[in-house]
Design a protein around this motif. Structure first.
Motif, PDB file in Angstrom:
ATOM      1  N   GLY A 159       0.781  -1.236   0.000  1.00  0.00           N
ATOM      2  CA  GLY A 159       0.000   0.000   0.000  1.00  0.00           C
ATOM      3  C   GLY A 159       0.806   1.276   0.000  1.00  0.00           C
ATOM      4  N   LEU A 160       2.135   1.177   0.100  1.00  0.00           N
ATOM      5  CA  LEU A 160       2.968   2.377   0.025  1.00  0.00           C
ATOM      6  C   LEU A 160       2.950   2.935  -1.389  1.00  0.00           C
ATOM      7  N   ARG A 161       2.994   4.262  -1.498  1.00  0.00           N
ATOM      8  CA  ARG A 161       2.931   4.949  -2.779  1.00  0.00           C
ATOM      9  C   ARG A 161       3.969   6.071  -2.825  1.00  0.00           C
ATOM     10  N   PRO A 162       4.242   6.642  -4.001  1.00  0.00           N
ATOM     11  CA  PRO A 162       5.168   7.773  -4.059  1.00  0.00           C
ATOM     12  C   PRO A 162       4.755   8.891  -3.099  1.00  0.00           C
ATOM     13  N   TRP A 163       5.732   9.550  -2.528  1.00  0.00           N
ATOM     14  CA  TRP A 163       5.482  10.603  -1.540  1.00  0.00           C
ATOM     15  C   TRP A 163       4.525  11.659  -2.051  1.00  0.00           C
ATOM     16  N   ARG A 164       4.596  11.979  -3.324  1.00  0.00           N
ATOM     17  CA  ARG A 164       3.738  13.009  -3.910  1.00  0.00           C
ATOM     18  C   ARG A 164       2.254  12.683  -3.703  1.00  0.00           C
ATOM     19  N   GLU A 165       1.919  11.408  -3.629  1.00  0.00           N
ATOM     20  CA  GLU A 165       0.524  11.012  -3.497  1.00  0.00           C
ATOM     21  C   GLU A 165       0.018  11.062  -2.053  1.00  0.00           C
ATOM     22  N   TYR A 166       0.936  11.328  -1.108  1.00  0.00           N
ATOM     23  CA  TYR A 166       0.525  11.539   0.293  1.00  0.00           C
ATOM     24  C   TYR A 166       0.191  13.004   0.555  1.00  0.00           C
ATOM     25  N   ASN A 167       0.446  13.857  -0.440  1.00  0.00           N
ATOM     26  CA  ASN A 167       0.098  15.284  -0.330  1.00  0.00           C
ATOM     27  C   ASN A 167       0.644  15.933   0.939  1.00  0.00           C
ATOM     28  N   GLY A 168       1.870  15.568   1.279  1.00  0.00           N
ATOM     29  CA  GLY A 168       2.524  16.190   2.423  1.00  0.00           C
ATOM     30  C   GLY A 168       2.108  15.640   3.774  1.00  0.00           C
ATOM     31  N   ASP A 169       1.315  14.576   3.807  1.00  0.00           N
ATOM     32  CA  ASP A 169       0.808  14.031   5.070  1.00  0.00           C
ATOM     33  C   ASP A 169       1.796  13.002   5.625  1.00  0.00           C
ATOM     34  N   LEU A 170       2.717  13.465   6.477  1.00  0.00           N
ATOM     35  CA  LEU A 170       3.717  12.572   7.058  1.00  0.00           C
ATOM     36  C   LEU A 170       3.085  11.534   7.975  1.00  0.00           C
ATOM     37  N   GLU A 171       2.006  11.901   8.637  1.00  0.00           N
ATOM     38  CA  GLU A 171       1.347  10.968   9.552  1.00  0.00           C
ATOM     39  C   GLU A 171       0.772   9.777   8.792  1.00  0.00           C
ATOM     40  N   ALA A 172       0.141  10.044   7.651  1.00  0.00           N
ATOM     41  CA  ALA A 172      -0.425   8.963   6.838  1.00  0.00           C
ATOM     42  C   ALA A 172       0.680   8.065   6.292  1.00  0.00           C
ATOM     43  N   PHE A 173       1.735   8.679   5.795  1.00  0.00           N
ATOM     44  CA  PHE A 173       2.862   7.877   5.313  1.00  0.00           C
ATOM     45  C   PHE A 173       3.460   7.059   6.449  1.00  0.00           C
ATOM     46  N   GLY A 174       3.621   7.690   7.615  1.00  0.00           N
ATOM     47  CA  GLY A 174       4.190   7.000   8.763  1.00  0.00           C
ATOM     48  C   GLY A 174       3.404   5.768   9.154  1.00  0.00           C
ATOM     49  N   ARG A 175       2.062   5.848   9.089  1.00  0.00           N
ATOM     50  CA  ARG A 175       1.230   4.676   9.399  1.00  0.00           C
ATOM     51  C   ARG A 175       1.505   3.535   8.430  1.00  0.00           C
ATOM     52  N   ASP A 176       1.540   3.867   7.137  1.00  0.00           N
ATOM     53  CA  ASP A 176       1.814   2.832   6.125  1.00  0.00           C
ATOM     54  C   ASP A 176       3.211   2.246   6.310  1.00  0.00           C
ATOM     55  N   PHE A 177       4.165   3.131   6.562  1.00  0.00           N
ATOM     56  CA  PHE A 177       5.561   2.737   6.713  1.00  0.00           C
ATOM     57  C   PHE A 177       5.722   1.806   7.920  1.00  0.00           C
ATOM     58  N   ARG A 178       5.166   2.216   9.066  1.00  0.00           N
ATOM     59  CA  ARG A 178       5.271   1.401  10.276  1.00  0.00           C
ATOM     60  C   ARG A 178       4.535   0.071  10.115  1.00  0.00           C
ATOM     61  N   ASN A 179       3.344   0.092   9.552  1.00  0.00           N
ATOM     62  CA  ASN A 179       2.575  -1.136   9.372  1.00  0.00           C
ATOM     63  C   ASN A 179       3.313  -2.140   8.501  1.00  0.00           C
ATOM     64  N   TYR A 180       4.034  -1.627   7.483  1.00  0.00           N
ATOM     65  CA  TYR A 180       4.807  -2.517   6.632  1.00  0.00           C
ATOM     66  C   TYR A 180       5.892  -3.219   7.451  1.00  0.00           C
ATOM     67  N   PHE A 181       6.680  -2.443   8.192  1.00  0.00           N
ATOM     68  CA  PHE A 181       7.788  -3.031   8.941  1.00  0.00           C
ATOM     69  C   PHE A 181       7.305  -3.930  10.072  1.00  0.00           C
ATOM     70  N   ASP A 182       6.157  -3.616  10.660  1.00  0.00           N
ATOM     71  CA  ASP A 182       5.626  -4.432  11.747  1.00  0.00           C
ATOM     72  C   ASP A 182       5.324  -5.857  11.303  1.00  0.00           C
ATOM     73  N   LYS A 183       5.101  -6.028  10.023  1.00  0.00           N
ATOM     74  CA  LYS A 183       4.708  -7.350   9.515  1.00  0.00           C
ATOM     75  C   LYS A 183       5.853  -8.086   8.814  1.00  0.00           C
ATOM     76  N   GLN A 184       7.089  -7.550   8.933  1.00  0.00           N
ATOM     77  CA  GLN A 184       8.207  -8.158   8.218  1.00  0.00           C
ATOM     78  C   GLN A 184       9.186  -8.831   9.176  1.00  0.00           C
ATOM     79  N   PRO A 185       9.775  -9.946   8.747  1.00  0.00           N
ATOM     80  CA  PRO A 185      10.866 -10.560   9.514  1.00  0.00           C
ATOM     81  C   PRO A 185      12.126  -9.706   9.350  1.00  0.00           C
TER      82      PRO A 185
END
Length: 476
Positions: A159-185
């Protein structure tokens, strides 16, 4: 092979993958050597009448390094167009295997000069972790911007996308970013950069921390030479990387199809210096006339690369095996180098949407757009010593030095020869800013945090996520 149903590697597959990676590295390292470097003089160079007599120079015969990324464009142009010859120099270009060999070639005397990653000069002065302690110097940048972060297909599918598509929303990106790493070995939490203790590593950490994800806890950072990035993503040795073009463009669908561009470096810090022309301090002392000729030749080459009408030619030239060797199997010859040089930048993706951004800011060789040239006479090759101070704040922030240097301004002045650049530029009729430092405005950074070089320690301490930050304990 990767088990796509369960998305994990077996022990046997992992070992096979590491073996493939090692083989790929060996082949790549063998392919990138001085033997492939551009040789002799082109007809254009031979037609140039020198304005400096080589006999007046202390050392007219030089060996200058470069790395097979788009950054080599000014070196390729200086060779092809005869700018080296114009200023009395006979330059042997030497293709380097990595940014570490480019830096170390200068330090150990194999190279007279070479481009170095922004941060390498500063960190050699302060002895940052992972950097060789040496009196490196630079009087000019080779270019600004021209780099990007690539993420793999799995990060896209998550679900991660280019930064431009987050429209400057670091919080939204951070959720996607953290959720990705939380599920990885652990083996799927790896980022690669081209050199430790340098701006690309700082950008990866800076982005992560700005989104509220602690880079000390969530992933590992490894060092990989640029031409090996795509192969290592393909075999699963890492999930993301930051590198100079064309090795981001090479990863996107339609080329190698292993990833997409998350963000250009200029989206982390707009206007940042990418590469500097590095030399040892005693080179400037022993060969002052030679050094002036070298800087003048490189400034002219950067000016040539900067002109819009020349950029298609530049993009095609550096596809040659002597430079990047980035020729696609099919399609236009400059398909991989053109996007970042000409400015038709493709972020890629796996949903068949077109994500092309036309921008003159993709790579800045000399001329700056109005939003960046806020000082009279400012241009891309001019070195701001305040940028060196910013790099020191990041070395301290990420624990690569014990504390921010008390003599930071002095170190910046010794390493980044801004006054010498002014003298050389003045001889060429080029105007420069009068000051050595400037405030970086909030809008320049992804987290909207301004940098004032008059208070670097206050800036450093304003970051909650950093090495040696106070630990908070909560008791019930």
């Amino acid at each position: 092979m990767i088990d796509t149903d369960n998305n994990y590697w077996s022990r046997r597959d992992f070992i096979k993958g590491i073996g493939a990676a090692a083989a790929g590295m060996a082949l790549s390292s063998c392919a990138i050597s001085g033997d492939q470097s551009a040789k002799g003089l082109t007809p254009e160079a031979l037609a140039v009448e020198p304005v400096v007599d080589p006999k007046t120079l202390e050392k007219p015969n030089l060996t200058v390094g470069y790395v097979p990324v788009n950054d080599c464009a000014p070196f390729a142009i200086a060779w092809k167009k005869g700018f080296f010859r114009k200023y009395g120099l006979n330059v042997k270009l030497n293709r380097e295997a990595s940014w570490a060999t480019s830096r170390d070639g200068i330090i150990f005397g194999r190279l007279d000069a070479s481009p170095v990653v922004s941060g390498a000069v500063t960190n050699a002065r302060i002895g940052a972790e992972g950097a060789r302690h040496a009196p490196l110097c630079a009087a000019m940048t080779i270019h600004r911007h021209g780099n990007a972060m690539t993420m793999n297909r799995a990060m896209w599918d998550f679900g991660l996308r280019p930064w431009r598509e987050y429209n400057g929303d670091l919080e939204a990106f951070g959720r996607d970013f953290r959720n990705y790493f939380d599920k990885q070995p652990p083996e799927k939490k790896v980022w690669a950069v081209v050199l430790s203790s340098a701006i690309y590593e700082y950008f990866v950490r800076y982005l992560s921390a700005a989104a509220g994800v602690d880079p000390f806890k969530e992933f590992r950072i490894i060092i990989i030479p640029p031409p090996q990035m795509v192969t290592n993503v393909r075999i699963g040795a890492m999930q993301a990387y930051m590198v100079a073009e064309p090795w981001n463009t090479r990863a996107i669908k339609g080329n190698e199809g292993v990833g997409f561009t998350f963000a250009q470096g200029r989206e982390i810090w707009s206007g940042h210096p990418d590469r500097l022309l590095g030399v040892m301090e005693d080179f400037i002392i022993k060969y002052p006339k030679t050094y002036r000729s070298l800087v003048k030749a490189m400034i002219e080459a950067c000016q040539y690369c900067s002109k819009p009408e020349n950029r298609p030619e530049v993009a095609e030239l550096i596809t040659d095996r002597s430079f990047t060797g980035a020729k696609p199997k099919k399609g236009a010859i400059d398909k991989l180098t053109r996007p970042a040089i000409v400015g038709e930048y493709n972020y890629g993706g796996f949903d068949d949407k077109e994500r092309i951004l036309n921008s003159s800011e993709t790579t800045l060789f000399f001329d700056l757009p109005p939003n960046l040239a806020k000082e009279p006479g400012d241009h891309s090759t001019f070195l701001w010593q305040s940028e060196s101070i910013w790099l020191m704040t990041q070395a301290a922030r990420w624990g690569q030095i014990k504390e921010f240097p008390k003599n930071a301004k002095e170190l910046a002045a010794k390493a980044w020869k801004t006054d010498l650049y002014r003298e050389i530029a003045a001889e060429m009729g080029i105007q420069c800013p009068a000051e050595n430092e400037k405030v970086e405005p909030a809008e320049a950074f992804i987290d909207k945090k301004a940098f004032d070089p008059s208070d670097p320690v206050g800036y450093l301490n304003s970051f909650e996520i950093r090495a040696n930050a106070p630990t908070r304990f909560f008791m019930s």
